[in-house]
Write a protein that holds these residues in place. Structure first.
Motif, mmCIF file in Angstrom:
data_model
loop_
_atom_site.group_PDB
_atom_site.id
_atom_site.type_symbol
_atom_site.label_atom_id
_atom_site.label_comp_id
_atom_site.label_asym_id
_atom_site.label_seq_id
_atom_site.Cartn_x
_atom_site.Cartn_y
_atom_site.Cartn_z
ATOM 1 N N ALA A 103 5.103 3.875 -2.949
ATOM 2 C CA ALA A 103 5.300 2.625 -1.713
ATOM 3 C C ALA A 103 4.632 2.216 -1.413
ATOM 4 O O ALA A 103 4.550 0.867 -1.325
ATOM 5 C CB ALA A 103 6.652 3.682 -1.307
ATOM 6 N N ALA A 104 4.210 2.477 -0.576
ATOM 7 C CA ALA A 104 2.672 1.759 0.349
ATOM 8 C C ALA A 104 2.370 0.834 -0.554
ATOM 9 O O ALA A 104 1.885 -0.082 0.095
ATOM 10 C CB ALA A 104 1.704 2.413 1.291
ATOM 11 N N GLU A 105 1.573 0.945 -1.490
ATOM 12 C CA GLU A 105 1.142 0.816 -2.508
ATOM 13 C C GLU A 105 1.768 -0.730 -3.579
ATOM 14 O O GLU A 105 1.328 -1.440 -3.765
ATOM 15 C CB GLU A 105 0.001 1.609 -3.986
ATOM 16 C CG GLU A 105 -1.427 1.054 -3.765
ATOM 17 C CD GLU A 105 -1.815 2.389 -5.612
ATOM 18 O OE1 GLU A 105 -1.542 3.563 -5.141
ATOM 19 O OE2 GLU A 105 -2.049 1.734 -6.051
ATOM 20 N N GLU A 110 2.741 -6.368 -3.867
ATOM 21 C CA GLU A 110 3.431 -7.188 -3.975
ATOM 22 C C GLU A 110 3.620 -8.530 -2.291
ATOM 23 O O GLU A 110 3.305 -9.929 -2.859
ATOM 24 C CB GLU A 110 5.106 -6.856 -3.350
ATOM 25 C CG GLU A 110 6.488 -7.337 -2.917
ATOM 26 C CD GLU A 110 7.425 -6.491 -2.681
ATOM 27 O OE1 GLU A 110 8.149 -7.475 -1.530
ATOM 28 O OE2 GLU A 110 7.180 -5.595 -1.990
ATOM 29 N N HIS A 111 2.361 -8.032 -1.175
ATOM 30 C CA HIS A 111 2.110 -9.025 -0.307
ATOM 31 C C HIS A 111 0.816 -8.995 -0.664
ATOM 32 O O HIS A 111 -0.042 -9.918 0.569
ATOM 33 C CB HIS A 111 2.453 -8.212 1.093
ATOM 34 C CG HIS A 111 3.973 -7.914 1.423
ATOM 35 N ND1 HIS A 111 4.630 -9.077 1.858
ATOM 36 C CD2 HIS A 111 4.796 -7.208 1.240
ATOM 37 C CE1 HIS A 111 5.960 -9.118 2.167
ATOM 38 N NE2 HIS A 111 6.560 -7.789 1.532
ATOM 39 N N GLN A 162 4.645 -11.949 8.950
ATOM 40 C CA GLN A 162 6.720 -11.738 9.513
ATOM 41 C C GLN A 162 7.672 -11.660 7.877
ATOM 42 O O GLN A 162 8.734 -11.064 8.693
ATOM 43 C CB GLN A 162 6.959 -13.040 9.878
ATOM 44 C CG GLN A 162 6.631 -14.412 11.336
ATOM 45 C CD GLN A 162 6.918 -15.036 11.899
ATOM 46 O OE1 GLN A 162 6.691 -15.715 11.237
ATOM 47 N NE2 GLN A 162 6.079 -15.186 13.207
ATOM 48 N N ALA A 163 7.121 -11.608 6.838
ATOM 49 C CA ALA A 163 7.532 -11.028 6.223
ATOM 50 C C ALA A 163 8.049 -9.067 6.374
ATOM 51 O O ALA A 163 9.423 -8.477 4.465
ATOM 52 C CB ALA A 163 7.360 -11.479 4.711
ATOM 53 N N ALA A 167 9.224 -1.401 9.926
ATOM 54 C CA ALA A 167 8.948 0.014 9.210
ATOM 55 C C ALA A 167 7.734 -0.603 7.856
ATOM 56 O O ALA A 167 7.373 0.799 7.204
ATOM 57 C CB ALA A 167 10.529 1.038 7.954
ATOM 58 N N GLU A 168 8.212 -1.041 7.155
ATOM 59 C CA GLU A 168 7.118 -1.316 6.471
ATOM 60 C C GLU A 168 5.600 -1.664 6.517
ATOM 61 O O GLU A 168 4.776 -0.988 6.133
ATOM 62 C CB GLU A 168 7.002 -3.127 5.296
ATOM 63 C CG GLU A 168 8.091 -2.404 4.377
ATOM 64 C CD GLU A 168 8.749 -4.011 4.073
ATOM 65 O OE1 GLU A 168 10.049 -3.623 3.122
ATOM 66 O OE2 GLU A 168 8.405 -5.279 4.259
#
Ligand code: HEC
Ligand code: HEC
Length: 180
Positions: A103-105, A110-111, A162-163, A167-168
């Motif tokens: 999930a972290a990867e 994604e960002h 800011q996106a 938790a992320e």
């Protein structure tokens, strides 16, 4: 009885050499053992110089760094940046990776963290490495960007941070700090 006077420096020490012990006291030699103080190993001389100049001009917040660089000349900052660049990157820490590394990867992809910070997060000339940086410092840096306490040279990170939810940010900090 203790007879400790002020620390005596070798008389010929000037400029960066005169403060290098202080750098080591906070940052270590590559790997920081101090909460919220970044490890400097693996950082390019150019990025280090940009940050030192930003502290000195007050464009980047950081009480200790602002006070220290205020007394340093351009040549002192160059010598400090060269010292930073000579330090070996931090090793993989003992802390466990996030429970959900995939999930972290996915979040990092994604960002597009790796399009700027390098495919393996080792950074570049104007970009800091993130790989095996201290988790608490990564979290703090991301929060500082998201609250605009830190803007960075081109404000790219403000938009990125800011996106992200808190938790992320936690997840990414753990993931990057513990990359194998
Ligand atoms: C009292 C502790 C302390 C001392 C002494 C100190 N630093 Fe720092 N340094 C910090 C902290 C804390 C930060 C992070 C500031 C922030 O973003 O909040 C930092 C940040 C930096 C950064 C930016 C790193 C990055 O990843 O962006 C560089 C480069 C740096 N220090 C180099 C030095 C050098 C070179 C010296 C000696 C001349 C030095 N520091 C002395 C505490 C210290
Ligand atoms: C558009 C390019 C770009 C993208 C995409 C990007 N970064 Fe950055 N990042 C930068 C730059 C440039 C800096 C240095 C900013 C400065 O001058 O202070 C930076 C700084 C950082 C720092 C501070 C490191 C330090 O040593 O102080 C962290 C943490 C960070 N980025 C994490 C991330 C994460 C996590 C992602 C993905 C969610 C990401 N970045 C995506 C360009 C980018």
């Amino acid at each position: 009885m203790l007879l400790l006077g002020p620390v005596q420096h070798a008389s010929a020490q000037e400029g960066f050499e005169a403060v290098q012990e202080q750098c080591v006291a906070c940052h270590g030699t590559g790997v920081s053992a101090t909460e919220d103080v970044p490890s400097l190993g693996g950082i390019d001389a150019y990025y280090a110089l940009l940050q030192l100049v930003a502290f000195r001009s007050g464009n980047r917040a950081g009480d200790a760094m602002q006070a220290l660089t205020a007394e340093m000349s351009d040549n002192d900052l160059r010598a400090a940046a060269a010292w930073v660049a000579s330090l070996a990157p931090p090793p993989v820490p003992e802390a466990p990776p996030p429970a959900d590394a995939s999930a972290a990867e996915g979040l990092a992809q994604e960002h597009r963290c790796n399009t700027c910070h390098g495919a393996d997060y080792r950074g570049g000339k104007q970009i800091p490495p993130l790989r095996n940086q201290r988790e608490d410092y990564l979290r703090k840096a991301l929060l500082d960007f998201s609250t605009e306490k830190r803007l960075g040279s081109r404000a790219a990170m403000v938009e990125v941070a800011q996106a992200l939810s808190d938790a992320e940010i936690d997840l990414l900090a753990r993931y990057l700090a513990t990359l194998p």
